[in-house]
Design an enzyme around this catalytic site. Structure first.
Site, mmCIF file in Angstrom:
data_model
loop_
_atom_site.group_PDB
_atom_site.id
_atom_site.type_symbol
_atom_site.label_atom_id
_atom_site.label_comp_id
_atom_site.label_asym_id
_atom_site.label_seq_id
_atom_site.Cartn_x
_atom_site.Cartn_y
_atom_site.Cartn_z
ATOM 1 N N GLY A 242 0.651 -1.043 -0.030
ATOM 2 C CA GLY A 242 0.170 -0.035 0.085
ATOM 3 C C GLY A 242 0.822 1.242 -0.011
ATOM 4 O O GLY A 242 0.174 2.358 -0.101
ATOM 5 N N PRO A 277 4.911 -4.837 -0.800
ATOM 6 C CA PRO A 277 4.524 -3.750 -1.930
ATOM 7 C C PRO A 277 4.473 -4.059 -3.319
ATOM 8 O O PRO A 277 4.969 -4.899 -3.672
ATOM 9 C CB PRO A 277 6.051 -3.103 -1.703
ATOM 10 C CG PRO A 277 6.944 -4.394 -1.525
ATOM 11 C CD PRO A 277 6.002 -5.059 -0.722
ATOM 12 N N GLY A 278 3.740 -3.457 -3.898
ATOM 13 C CA GLY A 278 3.588 -3.566 -5.423
ATOM 14 C C GLY A 278 3.786 -2.336 -5.973
ATOM 15 O O GLY A 278 4.755 -2.134 -6.535
ATOM 16 N N ARG A 279 2.847 -1.299 -5.966
ATOM 17 C CA ARG A 279 2.856 -0.086 -6.622
ATOM 18 C C ARG A 279 4.256 0.669 -6.194
ATOM 19 O O ARG A 279 4.852 1.353 -6.965
ATOM 20 C CB ARG A 279 1.693 0.790 -5.917
ATOM 21 C CG ARG A 279 1.552 2.145 -6.869
ATOM 22 C CD ARG A 279 0.899 3.090 -6.282
ATOM 23 N NE ARG A 279 -0.673 2.346 -5.702
ATOM 24 C CZ ARG A 279 -1.532 2.309 -6.586
ATOM 25 N NH1 ARG A 279 -1.631 2.882 -7.644
ATOM 26 N NH2 ARG A 279 -2.840 1.716 -6.237
ATOM 27 N N ARG A 315 -6.569 3.155 -15.229
ATOM 28 C CA ARG A 315 -6.642 3.916 -14.100
ATOM 29 C C ARG A 315 -7.374 5.333 -14.002
ATOM 30 O O ARG A 315 -7.973 5.631 -13.353
ATOM 31 C CB ARG A 315 -5.374 4.136 -13.357
ATOM 32 C CG ARG A 315 -4.487 2.808 -13.070
ATOM 33 C CD ARG A 315 -3.291 2.852 -12.239
ATOM 34 N NE ARG A 315 -3.473 3.399 -11.066
ATOM 35 C CZ ARG A 315 -3.348 4.742 -10.689
ATOM 36 N NH1 ARG A 315 -2.817 5.456 -11.501
ATOM 37 N NH2 ARG A 315 -3.556 5.003 -9.288
ATOM 38 N N TYR A 319 -10.433 5.203 -11.489
ATOM 39 C CA TYR A 319 -10.368 5.830 -10.394
ATOM 40 C C TYR A 319 -10.025 7.320 -10.444
ATOM 41 O O TYR A 319 -9.956 8.076 -9.764
ATOM 42 C CB TYR A 319 -8.911 5.477 -9.683
ATOM 43 C CG TYR A 319 -8.827 4.180 -9.518
ATOM 44 C CD1 TYR A 319 -9.637 3.145 -8.826
ATOM 45 C CD2 TYR A 319 -7.404 3.476 -10.081
ATOM 46 C CE1 TYR A 319 -9.316 1.684 -8.778
ATOM 47 C CE2 TYR A 319 -7.336 2.028 -10.005
ATOM 48 C CZ TYR A 319 -8.099 1.289 -9.132
ATOM 49 O OH TYR A 319 -7.694 0.135 -9.117
ATOM 50 N N CYS A 345 -14.783 3.572 -27.676
ATOM 51 C CA CYS A 345 -16.002 4.152 -27.795
ATOM 52 C C CYS A 345 -16.597 4.203 -26.292
ATOM 53 O O CYS A 345 -17.508 3.703 -26.156
ATOM 54 C CB CYS A 345 -17.107 3.408 -28.660
ATOM 55 S SG CYS A 345 -16.137 3.213 -30.442
ATOM 56 N N TYR A 374 -0.518 -1.444 -12.177
ATOM 57 C CA TYR A 374 -2.074 -1.530 -12.291
ATOM 58 C C TYR A 374 -2.146 -0.818 -13.681
ATOM 59 O O TYR A 374 -3.054 -0.363 -13.887
ATOM 60 C CB TYR A 374 -2.650 -0.987 -11.260
ATOM 61 C CG TYR A 374 -2.540 -1.471 -9.752
ATOM 62 C CD1 TYR A 374 -2.879 -2.617 -9.370
ATOM 63 C CD2 TYR A 374 -1.799 -0.670 -8.855
ATOM 64 C CE1 TYR A 374 -2.602 -3.123 -8.177
ATOM 65 C CE2 TYR A 374 -1.262 -1.432 -7.487
ATOM 66 C CZ TYR A 374 -1.811 -2.581 -7.432
ATOM 67 O OH TYR A 374 -1.642 -3.175 -6.359
HETATM 68 C C1 LIG Z 1 -3.087 -5.393 -3.480
HETATM 69 C C2 LIG Z 1 -2.459 -5.662 -2.523
HETATM 70 C C3 LIG Z 1 -0.867 -5.380 -2.151
HETATM 71 C C4 LIG Z 1 -0.222 -4.409 -2.862
HETATM 72 O O1 LIG Z 1 -0.898 -3.091 -2.756
HETATM 73 P P1 LIG Z 1 0.288 -1.931 -3.323
HETATM 74 O O2 LIG Z 1 -0.809 -0.679 -3.027
HETATM 75 O O3 LIG Z 1 0.452 -2.349 -4.818
HETATM 76 O O4 LIG Z 1 1.414 -1.788 -2.580
HETATM 77 C C5 LIG Z 1 -0.573 -6.084 -1.070
HETATM 78 N N1 LIG Z 1 -1.000 -6.935 -0.369
HETATM 79 C C6 LIG Z 1 -2.655 -7.320 -0.604
HETATM 80 C C7 LIG Z 1 -3.090 -8.289 0.220
HETATM 81 C C8 LIG Z 1 -3.201 -6.723 -1.610
HETATM 82 O O5 LIG Z 1 -4.421 -6.986 -1.739
#
Ligand SMILES: *Cc1c(COP(=O)(O)O)cnc(C)c1O
Length: 418
Positions: A242, A277-279, A315, A319, A345, A374
């Site tokens: 997150g 972490p992802g984002r 995105r 959002y 379209c 994403y």
């Molecule tokens: C989506 C998700 C993440 C990654 O979230 P980011 O905002 O991209 O860091 C980590 N853990 C869980 C359980 C998620 O669903």
């Protein structure tokens, strides 16, 4: 109106070099995703260092960007993986992530997925409801393989992010409340087929404030203390992902402060911290390149029509997310405000609204910044549009890591039924 910076703002663009991007667009075509693997490495190392000296494990959240070459890069950095489907788990394994570093999360795991993950022997399954725990238990019993689990606890804390990416409020579908969690742990502790070894929370995405994270950690740490007092063998404190990134001018959470805040709440608890972490890892490490097709103006409003669309990068449409958009080959003087829209379209098909852009010509390439997370992973074939190619840049060299889809790919699963 938000102003756009030059392409060399370091935090946003890393070492993206306009000439290299221009070359990639010419070589591989547009629309095109380009990821900087060196920057991905730097972000991973930055977070790893923040937890330096502590037992901590980073499990990259695959859903942000699950290209196999990106996963392989993460594996080479010794990252684990946070997966939300059996498909993602298989991707993680293919990319070289060891099974014992894989976590399986998600609110709707299916029986075949649970069984398969038990057979694979991943690190643990994050339980999101009592009913799910009972299913995991029966699968474990049937297979004779005890299930290592963790429980996703919903701390009911407002993460102060976009409602669609908030997950830690009681009105969100994720996890169980503190009271229910305790019940699940007690049950699991007494089951011969369940091994509760972790505790988990994830309150939302694109978090820019530390306080909701530390408040959540505090609540979950309290619960952990009471579980340990009941002689449960909790080893992992999984703080989810997150951490937000800068899309325009947001101040974000500093990884060092983030780690300190968690460690502060964990005082007296000897647990391995897991961070997902992802984002944070991939968001600012990617750009989306798209070509100007046409321009038009009506009633004083300027539209720049490009070859990338909401099916490539949803995105903005989904959002109302903001991405900086900058031309690769034009100076940023004498800009006027324009909506950058795609060929799909739908009126909601736009990559940016009220973006300052200089005079452009058909064929010019625009870079949509901060598109590494994403972006491609949420893309679709809407309007029978082939999904973009993906390119990785490493040490100044660009290489293809996913070829562009073609019409044959799009009809492959239907044509035999005619
Ligand atoms: C989506 C998700 C993440 C990654 O979230 P980011 O905002 O991209 O860091 C980590 N853990 C869980 C359980 C998620 O669903």
């Amino acid at each position: 109106m938000k102003n756009i910076g030059a392409l060399n703002i370091p935090e946003l663009c890393g070492n993206f070099d306009k000439a290299l991007l221009q070359k990639a667009a010419a070589q591989f075509g547009t629309p095109l995703y380009v990821y900087d693997l060196d920057r991905i490495t730097a972000k991973y190392e930055q977070l790893k260092l923040a937890f330096g000296g502590r037992k901590a494990m980073i499990c990259y959240a695959l859903k942000a960007n699950s290209n196999l070459s990106v996963i392989k890069k993460m594996a080479s950095l010794e990252s684990g993986a946070d997966c939300v489907s059996l498909g993602e788990i298989k991707r993680a394994i293919l990319g070289g992530i060891p099974k014992y570093k894989i976590i399986y999360s998600g609110v709707g795991k299916q029986e075949f997925e649970i069984k398969e993950t038990l057979k694979l022997g991943i690190l643990f399954i994050n339980i999101e409801s009592k009913e799910e725990m009972l299913l995991v238990e029966s699968c474990a019993k049937e297979l004779g393989i005890p299930a290592r689990i963790s429980v996703r606890v919903n701390p009911d804390i407002d993460p102060q992010t976009h409602p669609y990416i908030s997950t830690g409020l009681k009105e969100n579908k994720f996890g169980v409340n503190l009271e229910e969690a305790k019940g699940i742990y007690l049950y699991a502790h007494n089951s011969p087929y369940l091994e509760p070894i972790g505790i988990h929370f994830h309150i939302g995405s694109q978090l820019t404030k530390l306080k909701p994270v530390s408040e959540s950690a505090q609540k979950i740490a309290q619960l952990t203390h009471s579980l340990l007092a009941l002689k449960m063998d909790i080893k992992f404190f999984d703080i989810g992902g997150g951490i937000g990134i800068t899309y325009s001018d947001e101040t974000t959470i500093n990884p060092y402060d983030y780690a300190q805040a968690i460690l502060e709440e964990l005082r007296g608890l000897d647990l391995t911290i897991i961070c997902e972490p992802g984002r944070f890892i991939v968001g600012n490490s990617g750009v989306f390149l798209t070509k100007v097709l046409y321009q038009k103006e009506h009633q004083g409003k300027r539209f720049v029509i490009v070859d990338g669309a909401m099916n490539d990068l949803i995105r903005p449409s989904l959002y109302n997310a903001y991405h900086q958009i900058v031309p690769l080959n034009a100076e940023l003087q004498e800009t006027t405000s324009a909506d950058v829209v795609g060929p799909v379209c739908e009126s909601g098909d736009y990559l940016g609204k009220n973006i300052s852009l200089p005079p452009l010509q058909s064929g010019d390439i625009l870079a949509v910044l901060s598109s590494g997370a994403y972006g491609f992973s949420m893309s679709s074939n809407y309007n029978t549009r082939p999904r973009s190619a993906e390119v990785a840049i490493e040490k100044g060299e660009a290489r293809l890591i996913r070829r562009r889809e073609n019409f044959e790919d799009l009809i492959a699963l239907e044509k035999d039924y005619l």
